[in-house]
Design a protein around this motif. Structure first.
Motif, short mmCIF file in Angstrom:
data_model
loop_
_atom_site.label_atom_id
_atom_site.label_comp_id
_atom_site.label_asym_id
_atom_site.label_seq_id
_atom_site.Cartn_x
_atom_site.Cartn_y
_atom_site.Cartn_z
N SER A 353 0.84 -1.20 0.00
CA SER A 353 0.00 0.00 0.00
C SER A 353 0.87 1.24 0.00
O SER A 353 1.90 1.29 0.68
N LEU A 355 -0.32 4.05 1.11
CA LEU A 355 -0.72 4.62 2.40
C LEU A 355 -0.54 6.14 2.46
O LEU A 355 0.23 6.65 3.24
N VAL A 381 -6.17 1.89 2.19
CA VAL A 381 -5.92 0.99 3.32
C VAL A 381 -6.10 -0.45 2.86
O VAL A 381 -7.11 -0.80 2.25
N GLN A 384 -4.11 -3.86 8.60
CA GLN A 384 -4.41 -3.26 9.89
C GLN A 384 -3.58 -1.99 10.05
O GLN A 384 -2.44 -1.90 9.60
N LEU A 385 -4.19 -1.01 10.79
CA LEU A 385 -3.55 0.28 10.95
C LEU A 385 -3.40 0.63 12.43
O LEU A 385 -4.22 0.24 13.27
N ARG A 409 -3.02 -1.32 16.57
CA ARG A 409 -3.81 -1.95 15.52
C ARG A 409 -4.99 -2.73 16.06
O ARG A 409 -5.95 -3.00 15.34
N GLU A 455 0.87 0.70 8.79
CA GLU A 455 0.09 -0.43 8.28
C GLU A 455 0.79 -1.72 8.69
O GLU A 455 2.02 -1.83 8.64
N THR A 457 0.79 -6.21 8.75
CA THR A 457 0.33 -7.49 8.21
C THR A 457 0.70 -8.59 9.19
O THR A 457 1.55 -8.40 10.08
N LYS A 466 5.02 -4.53 10.60
CA LYS A 466 4.72 -3.22 10.07
C LYS A 466 5.24 -3.15 8.64
O LYS A 466 6.43 -3.37 8.39
#
Length: 883
Positions: A353, A355, A381, A384-385, A409, A455, A457, A466
């Motif tokens: 992303s 972002l 997005v 998760q943020l 997150r 962001e 994962t 991150k």
């Protein structure tokens, strides 16, 4: 004695706007603070018919705060604003409520909840249209305010509706989007909160899914927090009235009815929020089907289909388990043994992303004491943020940022040490927006704020990673409260008449903040201003000035000081306003008897002087009657002070013929009885108006006068008394009769006679006619004065005075004429015998004295008695020979 505190309220629909905060100091001439205070919520209160209503009523200021207080609630209707309609009371009086409210009170529709001995809550379960009313102004009684009012207004304008299909049939894992329309067209400033509910099949009550509060803050229902943090559910506000619910992956437990619930809120004058109405939109029925598992037609194997694999949380190792189901002759299935397949790892790779992060405003200006809210938006997005907020003081142009707060997150807030004691929080109201909220900002909060969005994962081992971070800054300026407030002292009129009121308006412009307001007065000739009244930020009133007897003229000033973060700020002074106190301009107007009065001698004279117009209804008057007679200046006849104490003029002495009385409220009458010729002249009624200032000091205004000319006419009389002068001479001890004869007179009249010795003037000693044994009358018109045994001291000149009385038309005897007789000169002399006897006695005394002297001389010469002595002791006298 039990004091009953009245707490009336009313209910009217109208719009009121307020653009500034006004403090009033009313009543320049007298100030004071109430000791007892009954308070309700500040009005107007806006509520909606058909919904519950509650109002508190508190009383304070009693010397014994633990004393039990009773409360009564009343209402006044718009068509009869002065008629009190009683509702409910705490004093156990079942008959207090009037019939229109009695049924609701006995049925529990209207109740009172006592919170303490000095506080109650008034509850109405459902407001009705008949509850509208109007409350008159509060009254001051018993050195305090014993009743209070709250204005109740409003109307139900909230509407809700659902858009889209009324029912959905979806499979497990499908996405669902619902929209709800909610709006209100009230004239008042209100906020809406919207909550989506799920009423599951077989559940006793609905469950909250997600809410957007009145301040646009998102809150989650129980069991939905994880889905929100994973981005699987969200609530967005579109345009002005559309609220959208997004569920990325529905589950079997979502089966049921989903509906939108809207609630309308209003902020009362005490800055508290109150829900005034609520409505539900039409429910949408949702059917969620389980994931379909079916045998493969070609190989006899089982195939599992999964859709909406949107996040890395769906990755992992999958396998299937299968067993046979055999049905017997009765149709009952029996489960056989199960077998499991080999495992199949599934890996989901997150799309990288970009972002992009942007601050909603690059520069924000906020007033000191207000709340700061910054918004940071994210687009694109995929995972998760988390967000981290940092701050750098305005005093530093470069250097590192300080940590403020972060939102992980999974939705965990972690405030930093620097602002940890402050009311600071960060929220995620929508999936792509993060907000920072800081309450009651200070000037030191000004500076640069940085929003950093990261962001994340999830790796195959379950650890979070991150993937990217982006930051954006914005500048925050904090306006000090001193620069925001403006204070002006105004008045519609600075020239006030003594005894009247002047209204000084201390107008404060700026944000709505708690302030302390002080009025001060610089008196003429004073060295320093005196604080008159202080209104504290808490609402308490402090009386700091002693009331004196001086006039309240002087220069006034209003001083304000904002109260923030537990302390007062630098005071700010208003302009000086000079107030002049003037004596009222007199408007005294008089009316009087005719300017010329023609009356007769001996008549009763009445002269009247009335006040037609006065400066005030509370005026008092001093009245002075003056007489200006021929050849003599003004003489005071009678005077009356403002307390109606009458004083005779010095020239009258003890004169009883003249009197004054107050006939009516402002009418004064001078009466002269038996008018004499010397009563002629010009009479003046001089009236001075007196007023009392608020300190009890009396002062006089200009006087006014009225003049009347009194002319007396001699009456024509038929009375005549014999005026022949007589000389009478009588012997001592003899009876004397003095005659008074009327030569003419009316037989139908009555006569009063006075006989006096000397001049028969007003000051002579007179003997009245009816003194028994003195006067007698032998014929009509002839009267005799008899003196029994006259003495020499009765000698003198006698004169008779006659007053004639006639019967008047009003039934009274009035003196019509007077006359005097001629003079009678009475001489009382001694008898003749007495005149001869007295010389003989004197001669005999002389002879005896001479003989005595001669005898003493003979005795001293020889001490012998001679034979021829007159006193012959040895030779007695012989009788004279007989012839």
């Amino acid at each position: 004695m039990t004091l009953v505190n009245n707490c009336p309220f009313n209910h009217i629909f109208r719009f009121l706007s307020r653009t500034s905060l006004l403090f009033f100091l009313s009543g320049l001439i007298q100030w004071g603070g109430a000791k007892v205070l009954v308070e309700v919520q500040s009005g107007p209160l806006y509520r909606v018919i058909g919904y519950p209503f509650s109002m508190s009523c508190n009383v304070s200021g009693f010397s014994n705060p633990e004393a039990w207080q009773d409360f009564r609630f009343s209402i006044y209707k718009p068509n009869r604003p002065t008629r009190e309609i009683q509702i409910i009371s705490t004093d156990d009086n079942n008959n207090y409520a009037m019939a229109v409210y009695g049924v609701r009170v006995t049925g529990g529709g209207i109740t009172l909840e006592r919170l303490s001995v000095t506080s109650v809550l008034f509850h109405v379960k459902s407001l009705e249209e008949g509850d509208e009313g109007h409350t008159p102004n509060s009254e001051l009684e018993y050195n305090g305010t014993y009743n209070a009012k709250a204005t109740l207004k409003g109307n139900d304008t909230l509407t809700t509706s659902s858009t889209g299909s009324a029912s959905f049939s979806l499979s497990e894992g499908d996405a669902l989007t619902l929209q709800c329309l909610a709006s209100s067209n009230t004239f008042q400033h209100t906020h809406l909160s919207v909550t989506w509910y799920l009423y599951g099949d077989g559940e006793a009550s609905p469950r909250s899914i997600i809410s957007l509060d009145r301040d646009l803050t998102v809150s989650l229902g129980q069991g939905f927090e994880g889905l929100y943090q994973a981005g699987l559910i969200g609530l967005d506000k579109l345009e002005e009235a559309t609220y959208r619910l997004k569920m990325a992956r529905i589950e079997l437990s979502d089966t049921g009815r989903i509906y939108c619930h809207a609630q309308e809120w209003i902020q009362d004058p005490d800055r508290s929020w109150y829900p005034i109405s609520h409505k539900d939109a039409q429910a949408t029925t949702l059917e969620v089907k389980a994931i379909e598992v079916a045998p493969d037609q070609g190989s006899g194997s089982m195939v599992v289909r999964m859709s909406m694999l949107k996040t890395t949380q769906d990755q992992g190792v999958y396998h299937c388990r299968a067993w046979s189901q055999e049905r017997d002759r009765n149709g009952v299935f029996t489960q056989g043994s199960s077998q499991e397949s080999t495992t199949e790892p599934i890996t989901i790779t997150a799309i990288e992303s970009s972002l992009p992060v942007a601050m909603e405003n690059q520069k924000v200006s906020v007033d000191e004491g207000d709340d700061l809210q910054l918004a940071c938006r994210v687009s694109g997005v995929m995972g998760q943020l988390s967000v981290t907020w940092k701050y750098r003081s305005a005093s530093k142009t470069t250097g590192p940022f300080s940590y403020v707060i972060s939102l992980s997150r999974v939705g965990v807030m972690e405030p930093g040490a620097e602002l940890g004691q402050r009311n600071v929080r960060t929220l995620r109201p929508t999936a792509d927006t993060f907000t920072l909220e800081l309450s009651e900002v200070k000037p030191s909060d000004a500076g640069a704020y940085q929003c950093t969005v990261s962001e994340w994962t999830t790796e195959t081992n379950g650890n979070a990673k991150k993937t990217s971070s982006q930051s954006q800054d914005c500048i925050v300026e904090v306006q000090p409260v001193e620069s925001l407030l403006r204070v002006d002292l105004k008045s519609r009129g600075i020239e006030v008449t003594e005894g009247c009121e002047v209204e000084l308006v201390c107008q404060v412009r700026g944000p709505s903040l708690p302030v302390t307001v002080t009025w001060s007065q610089q008196r003429e000739g004073g060295s320093a201003p005196d604080n008159i009244l202080t209104l504290l930020h808490t609402g308490d009133i402090m009386w700091r000035g002693d009331q004196t007897s001086r006039r309240e003229a002087g220069r006034y000033q209003c001083v304000i000081s904002a109260f923030l973060q537990g302390r007062h700020r630098k005071p700010q002074n208003s302009n000086l306003l000079a107030v002049l106190v003037q004596t009222p301009e007199g408007v005294l107007t008089l009316s009087s008897s005719p300017s010329s009065l023609d009356q007769s001698i001996n008549a009763v004279i009445q002269m009247e002087c009335s006040v037609v117009k006065a400066t005030s209804n509370s005026s008092r008057f001093t009245v002075t009657w003056l007489a200006q007679k021929k050849g003599v200046g003004n003489q005071t006849v009678l005077s009356s002070d403002r307390d109606a104490v009458i004083t005779l003029g010095a020239e009258l002495g003890t004169e009883q013929r003249i009197s004054m009385r107050r006939r009516e409220r402002w009418s004064f009458e001078l009466t002269i009885r038996q008018a004499r010729s010397w009563d002629r002249g010009r009479y003046y009624c001089v009236v001075e108006e007196c007023l009392q200032d608020p300190h009890g000091v009396w002062y006089k205004l200009l006087s006014s006068s009225a003049a009347m000319e009194l002319r007396l006419q001699e009456t024509v009389s038929d009375l005549s008394v014999n005026k022949t002068d007589l000389d009478m001479e009588v012997r001592d001890g003899k009876r004397v009769e003095l005659t008074c004869t009327l030569t003419s007179g009316d037989p139908a009249s009555l006569y009063a006679l006075y006989m006096g010795r000397g001049s028969c003037s007003c000051s002579s000693h007179r003997v009245p006619l009816d003194q028994k044994g003195i006067f007698s009358g032998n014929t009509h018109g002839t009267f005799l004065l008899g003196l029994q045994g006259a003495r020499q001291d009765d000698s003198g000149v006698y004169q008779c005075h006659v007053d004639q009385y006639k019967y008047s038309h009003d039934g009274n005897w009035e003196c019509s004429a007077s006359d005097q007789s001629g003079r009678t000169n009475l001489t009382v002399r001694r008898p003749i015998v007495i005149l001869i006897f007295i010389p003989l006695v004197c001669i005999l005394a002389i002879v005896i004295m001479m003989l005595s002297i001669k005898l003493k001389g003979q005795g001293s010469a020889g001490n012998k008695k001679q034979a021829n002595s007159l006193w012959a002791e040895e030779n007695p006298l012989k009788p004279c020979p007989e012839e």
